[in-house]
Design an enzyme around this catalytic site. Structure first.
Site, PDB file in Angstrom:
ATOM      1  N   GLU A 146       0.837  -1.220   0.000  1.00  0.00           N
ATOM      2  CA  GLU A 146       0.000   0.000   0.000  1.00  0.00           C
ATOM      3  C   GLU A 146       0.865   1.261   0.000  1.00  0.00           C
ATOM      4  OE1 GLU A 146      -3.733   0.307   2.116  1.00  0.00           O
ATOM      5  OE2 GLU A 146      -3.410  -1.716   2.875  1.00  0.00           O
ATOM      6  N   CYS A 172      -9.782   0.253   6.827  1.00  0.00           N
ATOM      7  CA  CYS A 172      -8.951  -0.859   7.281  1.00  0.00           C
ATOM      8  C   CYS A 172      -7.966  -0.518   8.396  1.00  0.00           C
ATOM      9  CB  CYS A 172      -8.240  -1.509   6.099  1.00  0.00           C
ATOM     10  SG  CYS A 172      -7.606  -3.141   6.561  1.00  0.00           S
ATOM     11  N   ASN A 197      -9.465  -5.219   4.307  1.00  0.00           N
ATOM     12  CA  ASN A 197      -8.895  -6.453   3.741  1.00  0.00           C
ATOM     13  C   ASN A 197      -7.746  -6.802   4.681  1.00  0.00           C
ATOM     14  OD1 ASN A 197      -9.577  -6.888   0.456  1.00  0.00           O
ATOM     15  ND2 ASN A 197      -9.803  -4.789   1.145  1.00  0.00           N
TER      16      ASN A 197
END
Ligand code: CDT
Length: 311
Positions: A146, A172, A197
């Site tokens: 990310e 998240c 996730n």
């Protein structure tokens, strides 16, 4: 008069690399219809809900990376979801990878939107606490890139009035940070919507798998209570192309209790009649911020990022 809102969390099972956007939007529409049939006025979908969790893959070709991003919202693929919302009169939260141009620069964010019952996008949040790493970890079983594929969100933690409630959004990893909820709590948030996730394995440290679910629920429950807010958390879960992620989508009350929790690791709707006044007694008593917070002692929270031991 009591203020009630029937709200749902729509968990998604795996989305594989080969799955098309159109097939995913079909699943989202089916979940939306199911939530609506159960009386829900608001549905929370997961983080990066239109594709597989692509930060697990190391990619160097920007065109290949950008295939996972949306340059338009709604887009031709997501338009059916917006049309259905207008037909049913149901609001939603949706996470996706946002590709945009700002001041002549191409920017990429891990984003969620809040869409009102008439199909208008009324709120946008860009993920602030990006987890993982930006370099390739060849020895890890999968990547968590990310920090490579997204910029840190540049719009802060805001709240919006939607469905006659005060709604905030986060994404998240943000759910693990008390600052996320407190900044919204200070704006009177009543509902925090979030998608996630969460890989079942920690690539940075070999911790027991059960801790993933424990820390997820611990974070939701503690922060719901400490900010007297409902927290609605939607997972994308199960094994995407063999890489397993936790389920455990949940609706947590301002008391910190779990009001509903998903049982499967597949597409599943859970719903609760949110009593939006349930948190009022906490806001008047133990968490009456204006009476009890001592901001003169909190300076380090914004002055210092990492811990420094000075003794
Ligand atoms: N998508 C995302 O933010 N996942 C992270 C994994 C971090 S590992 C602790 C999460 O917080 O679930």
């Amino acid at each position: 008069m009591s203020r009630k809102l029937r709200a749902a969390v729509a968990q998604l099972g795996p989305i594989h690399l080969a799955d098309s956007r159109a097939s995913v939007v079909k699943r989202l529409c089916a979940l939306l219809r199911e939530a609506h049939a159960g009386g829900a006025k608001f549905v929370v979908f997961p983080e990066l809900a239109l594709t597989t969790f692509f930060p697990r893959w190391w990619m160097t070709d920007q065109a290949e990376i950008d295939r996972f991003f949306e340059a338009q919202m709604p887009s031709p693929d997501t338009q059916p979801l917006f049309e259905l919302v207008r037909e049913l009169g149901i609001a939603f939260y949706l996470g996706y990878a946002e590709l945009t141009e700002e001041a002549g620069q191409t920017r990429r964010f891990n984003t969620s939107i809040l869409v009102e019952r008439d199909g208008r996008i009324v709120g946008r949040y860009r993920k602030i606490h990006l987890p993982g790493h930006s370099e390739h970890l060849p020895d890890a079983p999968f990547q968590h890139l990310e920090k490579r594929y997204f910029e840190v969100g540049n719009e802060g933690f805001k709240v919006w009035r939607a469905m006659d409630a005060v709604v905030g959004m986060c994404i998240c990893n943000d759910r693990r940070w008390p600052e996320t909820y407190r900044v919204m709590g200070l704006q009177g948030v009543e509902i925090v919507a979030l998608g996630y996730n969460t890989p079942s394995h920690n690539i940075h440290h070999p911790e027991p798998v059960h801790l993933r679910m424990f820390h997820h629920l611990l974070s939701l429950q503690a922060n719901a209570y400490q900010n007297a807010a409902w927290v609605l958390a939607a997972a994308k879960c199960g094994a995407e192309d063999g890489f397993h992620m936790i389920g455990g989508s949940a609706i947590v009350a301002p008391t910190g209790e779990i009001a509903a929790q998903a049982m499967s690791e597949d597409d599943e709707v859970i719903a609760v009649n949110l009593d939006l006044q349930l948190g009022d007694y906490l806001r008047r008593t133990v968490f009456a911020f204006e009476k009890h917070r001592r901001i003169e002692h909190y300076g380090l929270i914004t002055e210092r990022t990492g811990a420094v031991t000075e003794v």
